[in-house]
Structures are given as structure tokens and as C-alpha cells.
Write a protein that holds these residues in place. Sequence first.
Motif, PDB file in Angstrom:
ATOM      1  N   ASP A  64       0.833  -1.207   0.000  1.00 36.05           N
ATOM      2  CA  ASP A  64       0.000   0.000   0.000  1.00 36.05           C
ATOM      3  C   ASP A  64       0.866   1.254   0.000  1.00 36.05           C
ATOM      4  O   ASP A  64       1.698   1.441   0.884  1.00 36.05           O
ATOM      5  CB  ASP A  64      -0.908  -0.006   1.238  1.00 36.05           C
ATOM      6  CG  ASP A  64      -1.789   1.227   1.319  1.00 36.05           C
ATOM      7  OD1 ASP A  64      -2.797   1.281   0.583  1.00 36.05           O
ATOM      8  OD2 ASP A  64      -1.471   2.145   2.109  1.00 36.05           O
TER       9      ASP A  64
ATOM     10  N   SER B 289      -2.612   1.278  10.625  1.00 32.98           N
ATOM     11  CA  SER B 289      -1.985   1.470  11.945  1.00 32.98           C
ATOM     12  C   SER B 289      -2.606   0.574  13.030  1.00 32.98           C
ATOM     13  O   SER B 289      -2.937   1.055  14.118  1.00 32.98           O
ATOM     14  CB  SER B 289      -2.019   2.937  12.378  1.00 32.98           C
ATOM     15  OG  SER B 289      -1.328   3.764  11.462  1.00 32.98           O
TER      16      SER B 289
ATOM     17  N   ARG C  20      10.106   5.306  15.721  1.00 29.15           N
ATOM     18  CA  ARG C  20       9.315   6.366  15.104  1.00 29.15           C
ATOM     19  C   ARG C  20       9.057   7.487  16.101  1.00 29.15           C
ATOM     20  O   ARG C  20       9.076   8.657  15.735  1.00 29.15           O
ATOM     21  CB  ARG C  20       7.990   5.798  14.582  1.00 29.15           C
ATOM     22  CG  ARG C  20       7.222   6.779  13.729  1.00 29.15           C
ATOM     23  CD  ARG C  20       5.923   6.213  13.220  1.00 29.15           C
ATOM     24  NE  ARG C  20       6.075   5.067  12.319  1.00 29.15           N
ATOM     25  CZ  ARG C  20       5.088   4.493  11.667  1.00 29.15           C
ATOM     26  NH1 ARG C  20       3.847   4.949  11.813  1.00 29.15           N
ATOM     27  NH2 ARG C  20       5.304   3.453  10.886  1.00 29.15           N
TER      28      ARG C  20
ATOM     29  N   SER D 274       9.838  -1.572  10.153  1.00 28.89           N
ATOM     30  CA  SER D 274      11.131  -0.932   9.876  1.00 28.89           C
ATOM     31  C   SER D 274      12.249  -1.959   9.756  1.00 28.89           C
ATOM     32  O   SER D 274      13.392  -1.585   9.513  1.00 28.89           O
ATOM     33  CB  SER D 274      11.464   0.110  10.952  1.00 28.89           C
ATOM     34  OG  SER D 274      11.617  -0.500  12.217  1.00 28.89           O
TER      35      SER D 274
HETATM   36  P1  NDP Z   1       1.605   0.140  12.391  1.00 27.76           P
HETATM   37  O1  NDP Z   1       0.587   0.503  13.400  1.00 27.76           O
HETATM   38  O2  NDP Z   1       1.747  -1.277  11.978  1.00 27.76           O
HETATM   39  O3  NDP Z   1       3.028   0.707  12.892  1.00 27.76           O
HETATM   40  C1  NDP Z   1       4.221   0.303  12.276  1.00 27.76           C
HETATM   41  C2  NDP Z   1       5.403   0.603  13.196  1.00 27.76           C
HETATM   42  O4  NDP Z   1       5.304  -0.172  14.371  1.00 27.76           O
HETATM   43  C3  NDP Z   1       6.729   0.206  12.574  1.00 27.76           C
HETATM   44  O5  NDP Z   1       7.277   1.240  11.781  1.00 27.76           O
HETATM   45  C4  NDP Z   1       7.582  -0.096  13.783  1.00 27.76           C
HETATM   46  O6  NDP Z   1       8.003   1.101  14.417  1.00 27.76           O
HETATM   47  C5  NDP Z   1       6.564  -0.731  14.720  1.00 27.76           C
HETATM   48  N1  NDP Z   1       6.468  -2.195  14.555  1.00 27.76           N
HETATM   49  C6  NDP Z   1       5.915  -2.870  13.513  1.00 27.76           C
HETATM   50  N2  NDP Z   1       5.918  -4.196  13.723  1.00 27.76           N
HETATM   51  C7  NDP Z   1       6.493  -4.379  14.930  1.00 27.76           C
HETATM   52  C8  NDP Z   1       6.766  -5.533  15.695  1.00 27.76           C
HETATM   53  N3  NDP Z   1       6.422  -6.754  15.256  1.00 27.76           N
HETATM   54  N4  NDP Z   1       7.369  -5.367  16.901  1.00 27.76           N
HETATM   55  C9  NDP Z   1       7.708  -4.140  17.362  1.00 27.76           C
HETATM   56  N5  NDP Z   1       7.452  -2.992  16.667  1.00 27.76           N
HETATM   57  C10 NDP Z   1       6.848  -3.120  15.460  1.00 27.76           C
HETATM   58  O7  NDP Z   1       1.282   0.897  11.035  1.00 27.76           O
HETATM   59  P2  NDP Z   1       1.712   2.288  10.345  1.00 27.76           P
HETATM   60  O8  NDP Z   1       1.346   3.426  11.207  1.00 27.76           O
HETATM   61  O9  NDP Z   1       3.121   2.157   9.874  1.00 27.76           O
HETATM   62  O10 NDP Z   1       0.748   2.272   9.107  1.00 27.76           O
HETATM   63  C11 NDP Z   1       0.739   1.143   8.247  1.00 27.76           C
HETATM   64  C12 NDP Z   1       0.296   1.537   6.877  1.00 27.76           C
HETATM   65  O11 NDP Z   1      -1.044   2.012   6.908  1.00 27.76           O
HETATM   66  C13 NDP Z   1       1.072   2.702   6.256  1.00 27.76           C
HETATM   67  O12 NDP Z   1       2.326   2.287   5.730  1.00 27.76           O
HETATM   68  C14 NDP Z   1       0.118   3.148   5.203  1.00 27.76           C
HETATM   69  O13 NDP Z   1       0.185   2.261   4.102  1.00 27.76           O
HETATM   70  C15 NDP Z   1      -1.223   2.998   5.905  1.00 27.76           C
HETATM   71  N6  NDP Z   1      -1.683   4.262   6.498  1.00 27.76           N
HETATM   72  C16 NDP Z   1      -2.703   4.902   5.886  1.00 27.76           C
HETATM   73  C17 NDP Z   1      -3.168   6.106   6.342  1.00 27.76           C
HETATM   74  C18 NDP Z   1      -4.305   6.731   5.643  1.00 27.76           C
HETATM   75  O14 NDP Z   1      -4.593   7.917   5.882  1.00 27.76           O
HETATM   76  N7  NDP Z   1      -5.010   6.032   4.793  1.00 27.76           N
HETATM   77  C19 NDP Z   1      -2.558   6.771   7.518  1.00 27.76           C
HETATM   78  C20 NDP Z   1      -1.527   5.976   8.142  1.00 27.76           C
HETATM   79  C21 NDP Z   1      -1.123   4.769   7.646  1.00 27.76           C
HETATM   80  P3  NDP Z   1       9.504   1.668  14.270  1.00 27.76           P
HETATM   81  O15 NDP Z   1       9.524   2.305  12.917  1.00 27.76           O
HETATM   82  O16 NDP Z   1       9.596   2.635  15.387  1.00 27.76           O
HETATM   83  O17 NDP Z   1      10.438   0.507  14.381  1.00 27.76           O
END
Ligand code: NDP
Length: 335
Positions: free
Chosen positions: A61, A228, A248, A304
Motif C-alpha cells: 500500500d 496502523s 518512530r 522498519s
Molecule cells: P503500524 O501501526 O503497523 O506501525 C508500524 C510501526 O510499528 C513500525 O514502523 C515499527 O516502528 C513498529 N512495529 C511494527 N511491527 C512491529 C513488531 N512486530 N514489533 C515491534 N514494533 C513493530 O502501522 P503504520 O502506522 O506504519 O501504518 C501502516 C500503513 O497504513 C502505512 O504504511 C500506510 O500504508 C497505511 N496508512 C494509511 C493512512 C491513511 O490515511 N489512509 C494513515 C496511516 C497509515 P519503528 O519504525 O519505530 O520501528
Amino acid sequence: DPYVADDRRYDGVPYRRVGESGLQLPAVSLGLWHNFGDDKPLQTQRDILRRAFDLGVTHFDLANNYGPPPGSAERNFGTLFAEDFRPYRDQLIISSKAGWDMQPGPYGFGGSRKYLLSSLDNSLRRMGLDHVDVFYSHRPDPATPLEETMGALHTAVTSGRALYVGISSYSAELTARAQEIMRGLGTPLLIHQPSYSMLNRWVERGDGSGPSLLETTAAEGMGVIAFSPLAQGLLTDRYLGGVPEDSRAAAGKSLSGGMLSAENLARVRGLAAIAADRGQTLAQMAIAWVLRSPAVTSALIGASSVAQLEDSVGAVANLGFTADELAAIDEFAVD
Ligand code: NDP
């Protein structure tokens, strides 16, 4: 070395039908919002994408503005797609979006036909694709008639730029109106992409007297992909011992200090104990939890590192919950 996908990639992650469509999505999908901009090594990005596809995660995505800088996630994805994934194009679901701020001037944000279609052309150029599988209106735009925004999505499909279309972060009421317009045009919306996690349950609640978003999407035949589901990393073990330097939250961007309140961290600890009793990590339980409703098609995670991705995809080993577990979770899963 050249990438050859794992032969067993379809043995792990279950695929779930998107609403009443013919399309299926993996229960866990990968988003490129963070971790795929020019601030992150391309090799790490490559490793994460390869591992994801090898695990059966067929859906990536994106959006026009993902980076930083805006557009760089699509450009980096385009580089890796050309080198690794082109032979697998027809085994991938690739999405993009337009709606949030992308470029200066009046045609760089919102829901106008002008912005949506020019942005989609630019997304396709950056990714080196001739079509996306799903194109979204990234947010409702109160300044643009809904008919105009939906008309642009309809054109995205009829012009061959997108196979399906969806909406993100629209209210339940606006979702029903949008779907009515799209049915009239003959291009029903495939999917809704809302935020949803154990610490963010708005999709379960009605707005005022009306049905909830999850009730609305089910009634309208639409699927749901929850973004998320880990609350950007809060619903993992990441912050239980402080704020890691490479996290993050430390980067001081979208995961603000307020989310790391003592109250939220206490909830996270409570939920982590329940996950441990289930033999899962907290990340795995958080993903399984958003998938407990059949109205939710896929959990849209970020990662990440390859280790995080592998941990999160491992959620599919235990997607079931007892009534007692759900009740115990409800004590901490409040927003
Ligand atoms: P998450 O809630 O899955 O958060 C991801 C973050 O959590 C990672 O970057 C990492 O943080 C941490 N993490 C992930 N897996 C683990 C694990 N197994 N153990 C420990 N820490 C973990 O989702 P996002 O906020 O990244 O959003 C996901 C996707 O949703 C986006 O990439 C996008 O495609 C979509 N999205 C869409 C939006 C919209 O408006 N439509 C808005 C926001 C997101 P760290 O980087 O600190 O290591």
C-alpha cells in the motif's frame, strides 16, 4: 543477486475476500508510509519487500505523499519493483492514493478531479506501472462536491489507470453516500481504509444515531483494510522500556509524545500480559484483534525491519479469541 520468490509463499497467510467483490487480500498487508523514503537504506527496503512477498503478503500500500520527501516511497518502490518484482506483477496488489498535501498551489491537495487524476498519473510514473490495483481518495474533502471526487475515481477505472477504487477515513454517513454515487456510475467502491486498533476504536461506534463504519461497509458490500493496527508501534514491546533511539517516536514525527502517556503505557502493559497468555507477542495479538470481525479484510501494518515484519505476519498462527480473552482485552482497549 536476482530475486526468485519462495515457492511456498502461498502456504502461510490466509486470503480474505474483499467485501462482495471477487478480489482477495492477504490477512496482513504491508504499507510504505514510513520506512521507504530517502531517509532509509534501499537495501533494508528491498529486504522487507522481498520477505513480505515470500511470506504471502501480496499487497503493498502506497500513496503519492509517502516518503520523506513526498513521492520518494513510490520512486523507491518503483526501483525495487523494476529490479525484483516485475515478473510477479500479476501476483501483486499495489495501491496508491491522493488527497493529502502533495505539492504547492490549489491543485496539490483535496478531492478535485484535477488533483486526483494528475496525481495518479504521477504515481504511476514514479512506480513505473501502467496501472495500480486500487486507487483511493485519501480523505474526504468538504470543499469538493462528493460527486466530483467519486467521478474522478470512476474515471480512474474506466481509463485503465486503476482496477478498483476505494476511500480512506470517510465517516460512515459519507461512505454510504459515496457508495450510492459509485453504484450509479457502475463502479462500486471496493474498500474503505480507516485507522483501527485496540487504542482507536472509532470504526465500531456509530456517528451519533447512525450505524458504525463497520456496519456501513458490510451493508454496502465493501471490504475494510485497517491502517496502523499497532498504533504506529505503541501496541508492541517497542516502548515498554523507554523510547528506543531508532524508533518512530524518537524521530518525533507522526507518533507524538502524547500517545506515550503513562495511561497508554499501562494499557499496553495490560494487553501485553494477555498476549503472553495466548502465546503471542503483543504485535501479533493487536493484528489478530482487528481481524476478529469478518467486516475487516486485512490488517495494514508498517515495519522498519525484516524481524518486525516476520513477527507481525506470525499473527496468522492464532487469529481466534475466546469470549473471556475479548472481555479481558476490553478493559485495556479503550480510546
Ligand atoms: P503500524 O501501526 O503497523 O506501525 C508500524 C510501526 O510499528 C513500525 O514502523 C515499527 O516502528 C513498529 N512495529 C511494527 N511491527 C512491529 C513488531 N512486530 N514489533 C515491534 N514494533 C513493530 O502501522 P503504520 O502506522 O506504519 O501504518 C501502516 C500503513 O497504513 C502505512 O504504511 C500506510 O500504508 C497505511 N496508512 C494509511 C493512512 C491513511 O490515511 N489512509 C494513515 C496511516 C497509515 P519503528 O519504525 O519505530 O520501528
